[in-house]
Design a protein around this motif. Structure first.
Motif, mmCIF file in Angstrom:
data_model
loop_
_atom_site.group_PDB
_atom_site.id
_atom_site.type_symbol
_atom_site.label_atom_id
_atom_site.label_comp_id
_atom_site.label_asym_id
_atom_site.label_seq_id
_atom_site.Cartn_x
_atom_site.Cartn_y
_atom_site.Cartn_z
ATOM 1 N N VAL A 54 -44.914 55.247 32.711
ATOM 2 C CA VAL A 54 -44.372 54.571 31.534
ATOM 3 C C VAL A 54 -43.072 53.853 31.891
ATOM 4 N N GLY A 55 -42.158 54.596 32.513
ATOM 5 C CA GLY A 55 -40.845 54.027 32.812
ATOM 6 C C GLY A 55 -40.901 52.853 33.763
ATOM 7 N N ILE B 102 -48.131 65.215 33.131
ATOM 8 C CA ILE B 102 -47.063 64.773 32.228
ATOM 9 C C ILE B 102 -45.963 64.063 33.004
ATOM 10 N N SER B 103 -45.575 64.615 34.140
ATOM 11 C CA SER B 103 -44.522 63.997 34.956
ATOM 12 C C SER B 103 -44.967 62.634 35.471
ATOM 13 N N HIS C 121 -46.750 58.530 25.153
ATOM 14 C CA HIS C 121 -46.043 59.794 25.125
ATOM 15 C C HIS C 121 -46.933 60.957 24.718
ATOM 16 N N TYR C 122 -46.417 61.932 23.988
ATOM 17 C CA TYR C 122 -47.101 63.202 23.847
ATOM 18 C C TYR C 122 -48.515 63.148 23.280
ATOM 19 N N TYR D 201 -47.980 53.240 30.352
ATOM 20 C CA TYR D 201 -48.047 54.628 29.812
ATOM 21 C C TYR D 201 -47.593 54.849 28.334
ATOM 22 N N MET E 249 -35.960 61.262 30.261
ATOM 23 C CA MET E 249 -37.114 61.880 30.922
ATOM 24 C C MET E 249 -36.702 62.742 32.123
ATOM 25 N N SER F 278 -44.912 60.063 32.759
ATOM 26 C CA SER F 278 -43.564 59.621 32.391
ATOM 27 C C SER F 278 -43.035 58.565 33.354
ATOM 28 N N TYR G 231 -50.638 62.527 26.126
ATOM 29 C CA TYR G 231 -50.734 63.648 27.058
ATOM 30 C C TYR G 231 -51.848 64.599 26.618
ATOM 31 N N ASN H 187 -38.511 66.343 33.544
ATOM 32 C CA ASN H 187 -39.208 66.444 34.826
ATOM 33 C C ASN H 187 -38.556 67.447 35.773
#
Length: 465
Positions: free
Chosen positions: A54-55, A47-48, A9-10, A7, A217, A51, A13, A221
């Protein structure tokens, strides 16, 4: 995968927002209106989910370039290193089944946020393991921290899949495939970032840096993630997995995740020994697989939703191509092909695309099969399917690095990769045979002389006009 899976970031998105404009909750005002905007709730859900993708992928993949070497210095053998990688998947399996079953009782949003919070803290703890005495103490602490990380991310990922399927019931494959952009970006960022931070600052900094990102994050969330309520269902994992089609798809998931897991403890050691690259550049080799997987997944997901009949072809031929890729990774000595870095990267790129062909259709195929066999539509069934998907992925992700580390030690990377390729070959053959039998049964179920729905419509339309 969760188990490749991953993943950014913005800016991404916003790209995701544009990609999903066509998916809305309200019908278009006119027939010619082609686009529909995402609702606020759907956007926040994306978005959630991005995140956590990605993590999870960064936390999983950051170990690849340097941890095997560090563990060797602390007295761990290649087999033990493979087990450290593999135990993540084993406990992810157990936790996914539990969390999938009790998703409604625990609450999807609480499970998501709590899992992310614990994982961020545990990732930071992984960064201090170099201070632990070498030998059994170091090995035991590695297992303990890895298990805690697995359980926490199993909670977050299971909740994420269920919430996504609830928010986008008619576009599951497209949404999951597009979110693999973020999974792939996590895998893209993890190995090179971990490798360069390790080279520059030492062992601790990669884990502390990543753990802090995950923790940051959590409040985001807590604020934006929708909260879905539902009643517990009456069905079980056992009823789901005993459906023949679901059992075969589970085998497909096992074989693909085992392949990804196999590469974690073995590919970096092979590249270091064969091509003598520094740790930072070893991470870049992983980009071939991660980038091709993440870039191709959205398109494959869109095709899977728009043309569901293609899913069977994706599942079968994706497995066959993946099997061929593992034969060429070394390459296997019987092919008499010289091992070269450009060939290795090319095979990884093709493997990423073929794995996406097989992985992306599995979730909607299981879900549609469950609905066809009487499972109620709702968050309860979504939790079961999400938990089953995570659990089956984890079975392969446990077997892959564990068996891979052992085979690498005994027979070398070339033969170990070839043996690994037998799994997708077998699962592809099994799915192909199932679809052939299914097609023949459907053909026999339509009596001769009886018109199908499409034939009836064609025959009746002229009279109606």
């Amino acid at each position: 995968m969760y188990g490749f899976s991953e993943y950014k970031h913005y800016p991404i998105y916003l790209r995701c927002y544009a990609l999903f404009k066509e998916f809305g909750e309200d019908p278009p005002e006119t027939e010619g209106e082609a686009t529909r905007r995402l609702s606020r709730e759907q956007l926040f859900t994306l978005i959630s989910a991005a995140s956590i993708n990605v993590g999870s992928s960064m936390c999983y993949s950051i170990l690849g370039p340097f941890f095997p070497k560090e563990a060797e210095k602390k007295g761990a053998s290649n087999t033990i290193i493979g087990m450290i990688f593999g135990c993540y998947a084993l406990f992810d399996l157990l936790a996914s089944l539990v969390f999938g079953k009790y998703l409604v009782q625990i609450g999807a949003k609480f499970m998501f946020v709590a899992g992310m919070f614990v994982s961020g803290g545990v990732t930071i703890l992984f960064g201090v393991l170099d201070q632990v005495p070498e030998g059994p103490v170091f090995i035991a602490m590695c297992f303990l921290v890895r298990v805690a990380d697995a359980v926490s991310f199993a909670a977050a990922i299971t909740a994420s899949f269920s919430i996504l399927a609830k928010a986008f019931p008619n576009n599951v494959a497209t949404v999951l495939g597009s979110l693999e952009i973020f999974s792939g970006l996590g895998f893209v960022l993890g190995p090179p970032l971990g490798g360069f931070l390790y080279q520059t600052f030492g062992y601790e900094v990669p884990f502390i840096f990543l753990g802090c990102i995950v923790l940051l994050m959590v409040p985001l969330n807590m604020y934006i993630l929708p909260n879905y309520e539902a009643d517990p269902g009456g069905h079980s994992f056992w009823k789901l997995i005993t459906l023949p089609k679901v059992a075969l798809i589970a085998f497909v998931i096992n074989s693909l995740s085992a392949g990804f897991g196999f590469l974690d403890p073995t590919l970096s050691l092979f590249v270091l020994e064969k091509f003598h690259l520094p740790a930072g550049y070893v991470g870049l080799v992983f980009l071939g697989l991660a980038l091709s997987y993440s870039i191709s997944s959205p398109l494959l997901g869109l095709l899977s939703d728009k043309m569901p009949h293609l899913r069977k072809w994706f599942l079968v031929f994706g497995n066959f191509i993946t099997a061929g890729c593992y034969m060429l990774l070394g390459p296997v000595p019987v092919l008499y092909v010289k091992s070269q870095l450009w060939l290795l990267v090319l095979v990884l790129v093709i493997n990423g695309i073929s794995a996406g062909m097989s992985v992306i259709p599995t979730f909607p195929e299981i879900l549609s099969c469950a609905y066809e066999n009487g499972f109620e539509e709702g968050l309860s069934t979504l939790g079961l399917v999400s938990g089953l998907f995570g659990a089956m992925w984890s079975v392969g992700a446990f077997l892959g690095p564990t068996l891979g580390g052992f085979l690498y030690e005994k027979i070398g990377f070339e033969w170990a990769a070839a043996i690994q390729g037998l799994l997708p070959l077998t699962s592809g053959l099994a799915m192909g045979l199932y679809y052939l039998l299914e097609h023949s049964r459907e053909g026999r179920s339509i009596p001769q002389g009886v018109l199908t729905t499409e034939e009836e419509r064609t025959a009746l339309l002229p009279n109606e006009i």
